[in-house]
Design a protein around this motif. Structure first.
Motif, short mmCIF file in Angstrom:
data_model
loop_
_atom_site.label_atom_id
_atom_site.label_comp_id
_atom_site.label_asym_id
_atom_site.label_seq_id
_atom_site.Cartn_x
_atom_site.Cartn_y
_atom_site.Cartn_z
N ARG A 68 -17.90 14.33 28.83
CA ARG A 68 -18.21 13.11 29.60
C ARG A 68 -18.81 13.64 31.07
O ARG A 68 -19.42 12.97 31.75
CB ARG A 68 -17.17 12.00 29.79
N ALA A 116 -9.33 8.76 21.30
CA ALA A 116 -10.32 8.32 21.95
C ALA A 116 -10.22 8.49 23.36
O ALA A 116 -9.47 9.08 23.70
CB ALA A 116 -10.34 6.76 21.58
N PRO A 117 -11.14 8.27 24.17
CA PRO A 117 -11.06 8.51 25.68
C PRO A 117 -9.84 7.90 26.07
O PRO A 117 -9.43 6.63 25.98
CB PRO A 117 -12.20 7.96 26.16
N TYR A 161 -6.40 13.04 22.49
CA TYR A 161 -6.34 11.80 22.29
C TYR A 161 -7.27 11.35 20.99
O TYR A 161 -8.51 11.89 20.79
CB TYR A 161 -6.44 10.57 23.44
N LYS A 211 -8.45 6.60 28.71
CA LYS A 211 -8.42 5.34 29.38
C LYS A 211 -8.64 4.19 28.70
O LYS A 211 -8.40 2.78 29.01
CB LYS A 211 -9.71 5.40 30.52
N LEU A 212 -8.86 4.52 27.40
CA LEU A 212 -8.99 3.12 26.55
C LEU A 212 -7.88 2.41 25.76
O LEU A 212 -6.85 3.60 25.86
CB LEU A 212 -9.98 3.35 25.34
N PRO A 213 -7.56 1.48 26.05
CA PRO A 213 -6.43 0.86 25.47
C PRO A 213 -6.00 1.29 24.02
O PRO A 213 -4.88 1.16 23.68
CB PRO A 213 -6.41 -0.65 25.53
N THR A 214 -6.95 1.49 23.21
CA THR A 214 -6.72 1.88 21.79
C THR A 214 -6.42 3.39 21.70
O THR A 214 -6.19 3.79 20.53
CB THR A 214 -8.06 1.53 20.79
N ALA A 215 -6.61 4.48 22.65
CA ALA A 215 -6.24 5.64 22.73
C ALA A 215 -5.14 6.02 22.29
O ALA A 215 -4.10 5.32 22.72
CB ALA A 215 -6.76 6.41 23.76
N GLU A 216 -4.66 6.74 21.38
CA GLU A 216 -3.49 7.56 20.85
C GLU A 216 -3.21 8.94 21.04
O GLU A 216 -4.21 9.65 20.72
CB GLU A 216 -2.92 6.92 19.48
#
Length: 381
Positions: free
Chosen positions: A214, A187-188, A185, A190-195
């Motif tokens: 992590r 970003a991590p 992804y 769990k983040l809403p911005t992750a694609e």
């Protein structure tokens, strides 16, 4: 396969697949081996083996399997306890694999490797022959790092790099890396911005991502080591699919899951693969700009005239790294000189070497047949 795999759907017809599964994908949160997860994995792998082609399994989980029986609350941190846990857990792990594959009439063979087994060329050849023979006998090799005898000074540290090297050893059609995340992804997850990243064509496409591990109570790797392993495999022609263990069935049937790493280079002969990714480097040869261009652009031999200096203490015939004045690694190869001899011949033409030191020393520092140009991958964050 004679035709390289170019997309996910090709996995369904892959003649030889290397599958790597991590500890977190085989265990319960407390560290006990999850037999249901293991049995599901085996069922899918056995189906592919019986219907389509050969399977090589690189499996973590030995230390994790021992945490329960040894009453260890967390993964061992000191070397002695880790080795003891690996000794106990490896037997448990293999017992479950043996029983699970037997249901499908498939024998399994345990292969424990240390870094030395692929760092030294004679042992690299032995490991390759052993794996090829197991496959020819219809055996499913189950490979793990030999943590019982490995030391901190010489070990893989996780099975991701080991899996990439095994894919080279057996000349696999594809490497499938299983983790607890369904894909790479931006970003991590769990983040809403992750694609989700569906495909990677070049590694500079993902160099900006923050994929640092992590931490895990069970596993030793992280997304960084998986992407690095994908770089090792794909840079010499082996495509990689990264996805979760829950999606292994979809992955092996060619479904649109995970992240597909396209091959970024051509398949190399096994000798060059060993030089590029597995050889234990004994020293370094610094070369001038002209030699850099000749090696990188024309795959030419390294001549004494282009040598600036030698670093380290090595003998003729040992693997060395060839680097620019700025320290950028250009190639690896087998040195035709010892490091003291390079001090004598550096910067000289062949005629000058013959007149000064004798004709027997007038030869290439690294011959083109003993040299491999390194794939260029920028360091991941």
């Amino acid at each position: 396969m004679d035709i390289p795999l170019r997309q996910r759907s090709d996995i369904a017809k892959a003649a030889r697949v290397v599958v790597k599964v991590g500890s977190s994908s085989l265990t319960q949160p407390g560290g006990h081996l999850d037999v249901n997860k293991l049995n599901y994995l085996v069922r899918v792998l056995a189906t592919h083996r019986l219907d389509t082609g050969e399977v090589v399994l690189v499996s973590s989980g030995a230390q994790a399997a021992a945490m329960g029986p040894l009453n260890l609350p967390t993964k061992p941190r000191d070397l002695a306890t880790a080795q003891a846990a690996a000794s106990v857990g490896q037997g448990l792990l293999m017992a479950h694999y043996t029983q699970a594959f037997q249901i499908f009439g498939l024998p399994v063979g345990q292969v424990l490797l240390t870094a030395e087994d692929v760092l030294r060329r004679s042992q690299y050849r032995n490991a390759r022959r052993a794996l090829e023979r197991l496959l020819s006998l219809g055996v499913v090799p189950v490979i793990n790092e030999n943590d019982t005898v490995a030391t901190d000074e010489i070990r893989f540290g996780d099975n991701d790099r080991l899996a990439a090297l095994v894919a080279h050893l057996v000349h696999a059609d594809v490497l499938v890396m299983l983790t607890d995340v369904d894909a790479l992804y931006t970003a991590p997850p769990k983040l809403p911005t992750a694609e989700k990243i569906r495909e990677v064509h070049r590694f500079d496409e993902v160099e900006h991502l923050d994929i640092r591990a992590r931490g895990s109570a069970v596993g030793t790797g992280g997304m960084v080591t998986k992407v690095q392993a994908a770089a090792i495999a794909s840079s010499s022609g082996i495509p990689v699919l990264l996805t979760s263990a829950d999606l292994i069935e979809e992955a092996l049937t060619g479904a649109d899951v995970g992240t597909w790493f396209h091959p970024t280079g051509k398949r190399l002969p096994r000798r060059q693969l060993w030089l590029a990714y597995a050889a234990e480097i004994a020293g370094r040869i610094i070369v001038d700009e002209g030699a850099v261009r000749a090696i990188a652009e024309r795959n030419a031999s390294l001549l004494p005239a282009g040598v600036v200096r030698a670093e380290g203490d090595f003998k003729a015939g040992q693997p060395v790294e060839i680097a620019s004045r700025e320290g950028t690694a250009i190639a690896r190869g087998l040195s035709g000189y010892s490091s003291p001899q390079i001090g004598e011949v550096k910067g000289l033409s062949m005629d000058e070497i013959s007149a000064k030191l004798g004709e027997e020393l007038a030869h290439e520092v690294v011959h083109r047949d003993e040299l491999v140009v390194m794939a260029r991958h920028r360091r991941l964050k």
